[in-house]
Design an enzyme around this catalytic site. Structure first.
Site, PDB file in Angstrom:
ATOM      1  CG  HIS A  46      -2.143  -0.824   1.083  1.00  0.00           C
ATOM      2  ND1 HIS A  46      -2.139  -2.163   1.383  1.00  0.00           N
ATOM      3  CD2 HIS A  46      -3.404  -0.539   0.652  1.00  0.00           C
ATOM      4  CE1 HIS A  46      -3.344  -2.668   1.151  1.00  0.00           C
ATOM      5  NE2 HIS A  46      -4.135  -1.703   0.704  1.00  0.00           N
ATOM      6  CE  LYS A  99      -3.846  -0.473   4.890  1.00  0.00           C
ATOM      7  NZ  LYS A  99      -5.120   0.114   5.337  1.00  0.00           N
TER       8      LYS A  99
END
Ligand code: NAD
Length: 269
Positions: free
Chosen positions: A157, A161
């Site tokens: 990600h 995040k």
């Protein structure tokens, strides 16, 4: 019947996508409220203009309580503490919730679903159709390959995040563990370093990558001696999550109070 929807975390990465997806939707969904956190400087800003589009006359407010009477469903992609506070208010006013927030502790998750006798709650770690189909494929792969393979889950990600492993990776692990009759809390291995010893067959390994602007990649590896099956999903736009959440909101408006997920929305159960 038009479903009146509110979006909280409206200025976030997902909030902006949700405003756009609701605007495009042809599922009888109407945006009636947009909410940001009290410290946000965006109160009073038109949410259509916020996302670079035309004014839609739905201005951002900083208190859900002031607009709760205007909506049937709240879509919440924020942070666990905010989602929990919103759930209290939604339960008191009979407003259903689509919950995309990830990173809840077990206790927070229990508190969230304590409202399921009062309102319909649809929570999913990933609202994309592709990932939800992947859950079904993983179930099938785990059932066929069973205890003859090593199972590892790798996810990537973007750098912003804040939780790891991703909620989607954990859901994938849960689907596999349930299929194999294993307790994920006991068999999950989160990262390895140093003298780890040989791998135990019934463990499910998780590896996390955080880098750049990756929207969300997940690969599950089923590795035997001599062959390896990999099931991969790659999200290239947050619109896939937003469209799924909007579909969930349209569906949830007609459900009885209870606990649902995206598998229910897609008719996979
Ligand atoms: P983000 O940080 O860009 O946005 C979160 C927004 O919530 C921010 O604008 C913040 O100001 C707002 N917020 C925080 N507290 C608030 C409060 N009390 N009231 C109103 N607004 C509040 O994050 P993001 O990338 O949009 O992700 C949000 C969450 O959604 C994360 O938990 C992420 O993991 C999850 N997510 C889920 C899916 C899915 O399909 N389920 C997909 C993408 C992201």
């Amino acid at each position: 019947m038009t479903v009146r929807v509110g979006v909280t975390g409206a200025a976030g990465r997902m909030g902006r996508m949700l405003i756009e997806a609701i605007g495009e939707s042809e599922q009888g969904i109407d945006l009636r409220a947009t909410i940001e956190r009290p410290e946000s400087a965006l109160a009073g800003v038109d949410s259509g203009e916020l996302i670079g589009g035309e004014a839609n006359t739905v201005v951002i407010v900083s208190d859900l309580a002031t607009v709760i009477g205007d909506i049937d469903v709240l879509i919440d992609f924020t942070v666990p503490a905010a989602t929990l506070a919103n759930a209290e208010l939604c339960a008191a006013h009979g407003v259903a919730m689509v919950i995309g927030t990830t990173g809840f502790t077990v206790e927070q998750e229990r508190m969230l679903f304590s409202h399921d006798s009062k309102i319909a709650l649809c929570k999913a770690s990933n609202f994309s159709t592709g990932v939800n189909l992947a859950f079904k494929l993983l179930e099938q792969a785990a059932a066929v390959l069973g205890d003859d393979v090593d199972i590892e889950i790798v996810e990537a990600h973007h750098r912003h995040k804040i939780d790891a492993p991703s909620g989607t990776a954990l859901s994938m692990g849960q689907v596999i563990a349930d299929t194999l009759g294993r307790d994920l809390n006991k068999v999950a291995v989160y990262g390895r370093e140093g003298q780890t010893g040989a791998r135990e067959r019934d463990t499910i390994g998780f590896a996390t990558i955080r880098a750049g602007d990756v929207v969300g990649d997940h690969t599950v590896i089923f590795a035997a001696d001599g062959e390896r099956l990999e099931i991969t999903h790659k999200a290239s736009s947050r619109m896939s999550f937003a469209r799924g959440a909007v579909r969930a909101a349209a569906w949830l408006a007609n459900q009885e109070p209870g606990k649902y997920d995206m598998q229910d929305v897609l008719g996979f159960k």
